[in-house]
Every structure is written in C-alpha cells, then in structure tokens.
Scaffold this active site. Structure first.
Site, PDB file in Angstrom:
ATOM      1  N   GLU A  34      22.333  31.883  21.949  1.00 38.83           N
ATOM      2  CA  GLU A  34      22.862  30.382  22.800  1.00 38.83           C
ATOM      3  C   GLU A  34      21.480  30.105  23.532  1.00 38.83           C
ATOM      4  O   GLU A  34      22.219  28.743  23.946  1.00 38.83           O
ATOM      5  CB  GLU A  34      23.828  31.174  23.694  1.00 38.83           C
ATOM      6  CG  GLU A  34      22.802  32.240  24.769  1.00 38.83           C
ATOM      7  CD  GLU A  34      23.679  33.311  25.338  1.00 38.83           C
ATOM      8  OE1 GLU A  34      24.880  33.972  24.786  1.00 38.83           O
ATOM      9  OE2 GLU A  34      23.026  33.841  26.771  1.00 38.83           O
ATOM     10  N   GLU A  54      16.510  37.624  30.329  1.00 37.46           N
ATOM     11  CA  GLU A  54      16.901  36.042  29.058  1.00 37.46           C
ATOM     12  C   GLU A  54      15.922  35.616  29.694  1.00 37.46           C
ATOM     13  O   GLU A  54      16.147  34.117  29.910  1.00 37.46           O
ATOM     14  CB  GLU A  54      18.443  35.833  29.057  1.00 37.46           C
ATOM     15  CG  GLU A  54      19.149  36.769  28.852  1.00 37.46           C
ATOM     16  CD  GLU A  54      20.697  36.314  29.190  1.00 37.46           C
ATOM     17  OE1 GLU A  54      20.723  35.399  29.209  1.00 37.46           O
ATOM     18  OE2 GLU A  54      21.615  37.348  28.518  1.00 37.46           O
ATOM     19  N   PRO A  79      11.069  47.491  26.149  1.00 37.67           N
ATOM     20  CA  PRO A  79      10.049  47.976  26.131  1.00 37.67           C
ATOM     21  C   PRO A  79       9.013  47.234  26.741  1.00 37.67           C
ATOM     22  O   PRO A  79       9.070  45.573  26.546  1.00 37.67           O
ATOM     23  CB  PRO A  79       9.978  48.050  24.037  1.00 37.67           C
ATOM     24  CG  PRO A  79      11.406  48.242  24.618  1.00 37.67           C
ATOM     25  CD  PRO A  79      12.126  47.401  25.886  1.00 37.67           C
ATOM     26  N   HIS A 109      35.944  41.179  27.076  1.00 36.38           N
ATOM     27  CA  HIS A 109      36.032  41.341  28.302  1.00 36.38           C
ATOM     28  C   HIS A 109      34.558  40.760  28.529  1.00 36.38           C
ATOM     29  O   HIS A 109      33.922  41.091  28.906  1.00 36.38           O
ATOM     30  CB  HIS A 109      36.215  42.722  27.559  1.00 36.38           C
ATOM     31  CG  HIS A 109      37.412  43.588  27.736  1.00 36.38           C
ATOM     32  ND1 HIS A 109      37.456  44.742  27.338  1.00 36.38           N
ATOM     33  CD2 HIS A 109      38.750  42.722  27.363  1.00 36.38           C
ATOM     34  CE1 HIS A 109      39.016  45.398  27.312  1.00 36.38           C
ATOM     35  NE2 HIS A 109      39.621  43.232  27.165  1.00 36.38           N
ATOM     36  N   HIS A 144      26.928  42.380  26.268  1.00 40.79           N
ATOM     37  CA  HIS A 144      26.555  41.657  26.662  1.00 40.79           C
ATOM     38  C   HIS A 144      25.609  41.674  28.041  1.00 40.79           C
ATOM     39  O   HIS A 144      26.038  41.822  29.229  1.00 40.79           O
ATOM     40  CB  HIS A 144      26.838  39.968  25.562  1.00 40.79           C
ATOM     41  CG  HIS A 144      26.847  39.913  24.713  1.00 40.79           C
ATOM     42  ND1 HIS A 144      26.167  38.804  23.792  1.00 40.79           N
ATOM     43  CD2 HIS A 144      27.185  41.102  23.565  1.00 40.79           C
ATOM     44  CE1 HIS A 144      25.935  38.537  22.257  1.00 40.79           C
ATOM     45  NE2 HIS A 144      26.855  39.694  22.327  1.00 40.79           N
TER      46      HIS A 144
END
Length: 687
Positions: free
Chosen positions: A495, A187, A204, A391, A470
């Site tokens: 987000e 991220e 990549p 979850h 995620h």
C-alpha cells in the site's frame, strides 16, 4: 617451634588455602552450556555485586560480554542484586516435527538446555529460574517465575514495571532497524546505521558485525506479556524494555507460576543463515488446535487496490467498492484464473466519516445496503471462491470484542474461511474496555493488546476460520501453537507504493527478508504488475514484482492489482497464477542484507521448484547452481527475468524477458537483475 605457635601457624595455612582456592570456588559457580556442534558457548554467573549475567562466545570469540538479567518490579524491590546460583540442570533434545503449512514441511529442533536457579540473599529469599536453549544457530532464554516467593504477598500478582535483560555486544558493526514506540507502528523504512547508532528499536533487530557474524534479536512465544523493544544504553550495549500499558504502571501483571516469552538471539556466519533459522518456531508450544486441515494455503484477489488508487472508496457513496455487482466481477475473475478467495473491504457500516478515529461506529454484522452478503455467499460458493472477510477495528478493540462472537458467527455462516483484521490507529491509541467499565488507551504491543489478538485467533479457530491481522502485534512463532494465525502485516507493505512518501525503495524487500520476515509470514499484498500507484510509480521492475511471490513468504498471497491490469499483462500474470503458497522446502542461496537476495522454494504439492531474486538500486548478475534439484530428472525452467534495458526508473521497468530452457541438477542459470529488478523462475519437473 612451641605448641603455642601451632594455632597461629594453622590459622595462616588455612587463610592461605582459602585465598588459593577462592578462584576455583568462583569458577565452579559459573554454569555453561554449548550448542550441539560446540561453536556457541553460553556462560551464566553472578558478578562481584551478586548481579546475575550471561555471556556468549562463538567459535572461541566473544559475541556478547557480561549482560545482566533481571526486572524492575512495580511494588517490590527490583530483581537484580543479592542473587546467587543455587542449582543448575541440563538437558538435550533432538526431534523433528511437521508443519501443517509453512516455509518448509519438516522442522528440526536440536538443542542443549541449561536451567539455572537463583535465590536472593534477603529476608524473603525470592527464587526464580532462567532456562537457556542453545541451538547451532542461536539461543533462546526465558525467565521462570514458578516460585510463590516472587509474589509480594500470598495470592498477589507479580507486577513487572520493566525488564532489565541486557544484550551487550563485544564489537561494533552495522544494524538494520526501525524505531519502537512511535505512532506509525511497524510501518517505517529501515534505518541502516552503525550498531552504536541504534536508538530504541522494534524486533527483529538485525546486526552484521565486523567479523561478518550476523545476529538478530527477537522474542518467541509472546503470550500474556508485554512486547519487548530493544533500547541502546551506550556504545554497543542494549537493554530490553517492555511496551507500556495504558492502564497501569506495571507493564506486565501475572499470577505465579508463569514464564516470560523467550528472548531469542539468532547467530549465523552469513545473512542466509538468519533467514533459514527455525529458532522462534521451535521455542513455541506444539499445535493446540488439533486437525487444521480446514485451512488451505491459497492466493486471493480483492476489492482493495482500487481504494488505494482512489478509483473506489471504502465509504458508501458513488465510488463504493464493496457493492454486490462489483464483488461478483471479482469472484468471476478469481474463478476464471484459479484464485481461491476474494477479499472485500468496506462492506460493513462504519467507514463513513473519519474512521481513523471513529472505531466505535463500526458494525461487524451490518452491511451497507448495496452489499448483499447472503447473495454473495451463495454466488461465491457456486463459483468455488470463498469471500475473504474483513474486520477493520480502527483500533477500537473494546468495540470489536463486544461484537466478536456475533461477527465470527456471521462470517462462518457466509462460508468465510479467512478474515483480514485491521487496527488502523496510532500505536498508543488502541481503545480497550475493562471489566469494570473503565477505558484505557493501549499500546499496539501492550499485554492487553496481546491478549486481545490471541482471543480473536482462538475464537476464530472454534469456527474453523483463519486470521490475518494488519497493524498487528508482532509475530513470535505462535503460528505453530495456533496454526490458524496464518499471516499478518507488521511492516511497510504494498500500500505504501500507492501513496507512501517516499514509497518502498528497491532495497526494502532485500531488507525485509532479514528483518521483519525473520518473525514469520507477511501479507505484503504483492503482484501489482501495472507498476503504478496513485500518481507515483512503483520502485521496481516487472520481473521483480513477480519475484516477490518467492521472496516474501505467506500461506495466503494476494494478487493485489486490478483485474484489468492483469488482462493487460497476461504473460507475466501467468507466473502469479502458477506460483504456490505452500512449500516443502525453502533455501536462501545468496544474500546481503539490504542489497540482494536469491531464494529457492519447493512446492509442497508437486516436484516443482521456484526461484526468486531481487536487488537494490545496483544491478547485478547471479549464477544459480541448481544443486537442489532431484537427480535424474529433467526440468523445464520457465524464466521471467529483467530484459537488457530494464531499470526501475522510467518506462523500461516493463522490459521483461520470458523464456524457457531444459535444465538438470547441477546446471547453472545466469540470471541478471537490473537496478531495482529481479527474476522469477518456475522449474517444472519432468521425467
């Protein structure tokens, strides 16, 4: 001349012949394989130090110079010297296979293959192989540890300390990359540097060289092995390095026989070719699950964006979002507008406190008292809108695995068809419990973590549930083998537009298409038409927000905004309702990495086409020639484009022009993109 002189003369003649033929003997030792169209040539050989290497030429020009092959071993000599080629075998393959869902329905696998066998000049005479598959748009190669000589002793495992595979480019250029091994996983915003300025990067990893050639390094079929980073050694020379293990000096431990993941090198004269390559999918095994028609690509809404805005909370209390009453409102909204799922985060016990580090507190079967899962399952079934399960493990994979089967059984009993999993913790902080009761902290891409994710996917498949992780391990095309592994995050998503510092800028998506998206579908969670995060504006126009449904592929697409915001922007919302999540065909029409991209996709379930375009901070107009449309048909182009005053900064980001016109094959649509803007077009087929 006396007879005594003959032996001496003969010796000199033999020596001269040996010297003369030596280059020929050396040349015969090298093995080559070309792409089916002959443009890409791979040569495999050993150098003067008996180190194995490969090199690549494209259209007669060097792309990669001598790049070595090999491994560091944890309990034996490294596998890199004293090696010779002992055999080589060639093959060709050309077939077409069908995806159950995807960017395109049919995929062609056309390649030439070369398998080279090496033997070590040592007492043990270790033997291994490397197989190369060369496509018209790139290369895949992997190591074959299929000989018992590779084990340090009979029945012992092979323990790999690190990989020595090199990628040594012949020239400099530009690179788009994010750092590997850092705490925030994938991220990060992408760096754009010289090739010679890259550090240690995640794949990549994308390059554009001085002659315009585009290359992307990645891997395919990553199973029971550590993930690969790419480390720049010097100049434009790179080497593979494996994600570390928290429990062993060996980064990968396997019993023979086994094969490594494929190292993939996409090669294209332009950016578009990188995104249209299917190399990684073709290098994976076919579907192992059989009939997967129980998974249907779909769009969903959810109790999610409100948490990022601070209006709702994951934890229990007065702002708790996952209440029975609130979820019913979302189910009603989804049913009214044709969405096929409602994601609910924060439903289960464990969110109270510092859940970023308290993963052991999560229960995956116990709901908060204000969330009546059984009643909501009944209500969702009545409305035809299944719950999308959630979850969050907080990186405690040991706690999750201990509850996994019971957790999946509960979801199946409640009619859940897709589960979003989460692993929110620092990249080196995933807690794993070993069979002997000991614990280790694993890296996000370690061999143990790879095993965990595949276990979740296969257990879910037994219950006809799809998985969307995620904070995941990277995508390496395993969706072909396990088609219920439908999407994942693995990059900065929507987000970060709520609270990121900085938020995702206009160039982020035109970069993602040619970096992260090369690995596979991304659950980016688009569709925030309000263009507002938690006290900060989104860096895009409203037309661009629509375009992301075409630009960022996923067979599950979220409409992430709050229902009341969609009610405020009904005209633009119509495109989100119309756009499908499954495609018959996809084509990148125009692109420059990090600058702009235009993509056309054909709906798998109708004759309609869709266009999406997005640009960076620079406004531009593109002329899209509609050559891809069916001949003889008239289409209604429903166009959502930036208005004349649109700009991603300020109130004019809502300036959107919505119009219609009739078009046919060969017509041209001139479509302006404002700074930070874009366009979305639905082409509805008529007679």
């Amino acid at each position: 001349m006396t007879t005594m002189a003959l032996p001496s003369l003969l010796r000199r003649l033999i020596l001269a012949a040996v010297l003369l033929l030596a280059p020929l003997v050396s040349a015969q030792a090298a093995e080559t394989v070309t792409s089916p169209d002959g443009r890409i040539v791979v040569t495999v050989d050993t150098n003067g130090e008996n180190r194995p290497f490969y090199r690549i030429e494209v259209a007669g020009k060097p792309l990669m110079t001598e790049s070595r092959l090999g491994f560091l071993m944890a309990d034996q000599d490294k596998l890199e010297r004293r090696l010779k080629i002992v055999s080589a075998a060639r093959a060709s393959h050309d077939s077409t296979w069908e995806q159950p869902w995807g960017e395109r329905r049919f995929v062609r696998d056309h390649h030439n293959a070369l398998t080279v066998r090496f033997e070590e000049d040592s007492a043990r005479k270790r033997k291994f192989g490397v197989v190369f598959r060369v496509f018209n748009d790139g290369i895949g190669f992997r190591y074959l540890f299929d000989d018992a000589s590779m084990a340090p002793e009979p029945d012992a495992a092979v323990r790999i300390a690190d990989e020595l595979t090199e990628f040594n480019f012949a020239s400099d250029g530009k690179a788009w990359w994010i750092p590997a091994g850092e705490w925030n996983r994938y991220e990060y915003l992408y760096e754009n540097t010289a090739v010679s300025g890259v550090g240690t990067a995640l794949t990549p990893l994308t390059f554009r060289f001085e002659d315009g050639t585009h290359v992307a390094l990645h891997e395919a079929a990553l199973v029971d092995f550590a993930g690969m980073f790419v480390k720049r050694v010097r100049g434009t020379h790179f080497r593979a390095t494996l994600a570390p293990s928290g429990s062993s000096a060996a980064r990968a431990v396997r019993d023979t026989p086994f094969v490594t993941p494929w190292r993939t090198i996409r090669i294209s004269p332009d950016a578009a070719g990188l995104a249209m390559s299917d190399i990684d999918l073709n290098l994976n095994e076919p579907n192992k699950l059989g009939d997967v028609s129980w998974f249907k690509p779909h769009k969903y809404v959810g109790v999610w964006w409100g948490m990022h805005l601070g209006k709702e909370s994951w934890e229990s209390g007065p702002k708790h979002g996952a209440t029975t009453a609130n979820v019913k409102k979302y189910i009603d909204f989804a049913a009214r507008h044709g969405f096929e799922g409602v994601l609910v985060e924060g439903w289960n016990v464990g969110w109270d406190g510092d859940w970023f580090f308290n993963g052991e507190l999560f229960s995956f079967t116990q709901a908060y008292p204000d969330y009546d899962f059984e009643e909501l399952a009944r209500y969702a079934a009545k409305k035809g809108v299944p719950i999308v399960g959630h979850h969050e493990t907080s990186g405690d994979i040991g706690n999750y695995e201990a509850q996994l089967e019971a957790a999946l059984d509960l979801m199946a009993a409640r009619g859940v068809k897709t589960i979003k999993t989460g692993y929110v913790t620092d990249a080196h902080n995933l807690r794993f419990r070993h069979a002997d009761g000991s614990e280790s902290r694993e890296h996000q891409e370690s061999q143990i973590t790879q095993r965990h994710h595949l276990r979740v996917v296969t257990e879910a498949a037994k219950r006809k549930i799809a998985i969307n992780p995620h904070e995941p391990v990277k995508d390496t095309g395993l969706r072909r083998t396990y088609p219920n592994w439908v999407s994942r995050e693995g990059a900065r998503g929507m987000e970060f537009n709520a609270w990121g510092a900085p938020p995702n800028g206009p160039s982020h998506v035109p970069t993602l298409v040619f970096t992260r998206m090369l690995s596979g579908p991304m659950d980016y969670t688009p569709g925030v038409l309000s263009l507002e995060g938690s006290g900060q504006p989104l860096q895009m126009t409203q037309a661009r927000a629509l375009a992301e449904y075409v630009l960022i592929y996923s067979p599950i697409q979220m409409a992430a905004d709050l229902p009341e915001h969609y009610e405020q922007h009904r005209a633009a919302f119509q495109f989100i309702k119309d756009v499908p999540a499954d495609w018959e065909d996809s084509r990148v029409l125009e692109a420059a990495v990090g600058e702009y991209v235009v993509i056309a996709r054909k709906d798998r379930n109708s004759a309609d086409w869709y266009l999406g375009g997005g640009t960076d901070e620079t406004g531009r107009t593109t002329s899209v020639k509609l050559d891809f449309l069916d001949p003889g048909k008239t289409y209604t182009a429903q166009i959502y484009r930036d208005g004349p005053n649109a700009h991603y900064v300020g109130p004019t980001k809502f300036d959107i022009a919505i119009e219609q016109r009739k078009v046919r094959k060969g017509d041209v649509l001139d479509l302006p993109m404002a700074p930070g803007g874009g366009f979305a077009v639905r082409l509805v087929a008529g007679n």
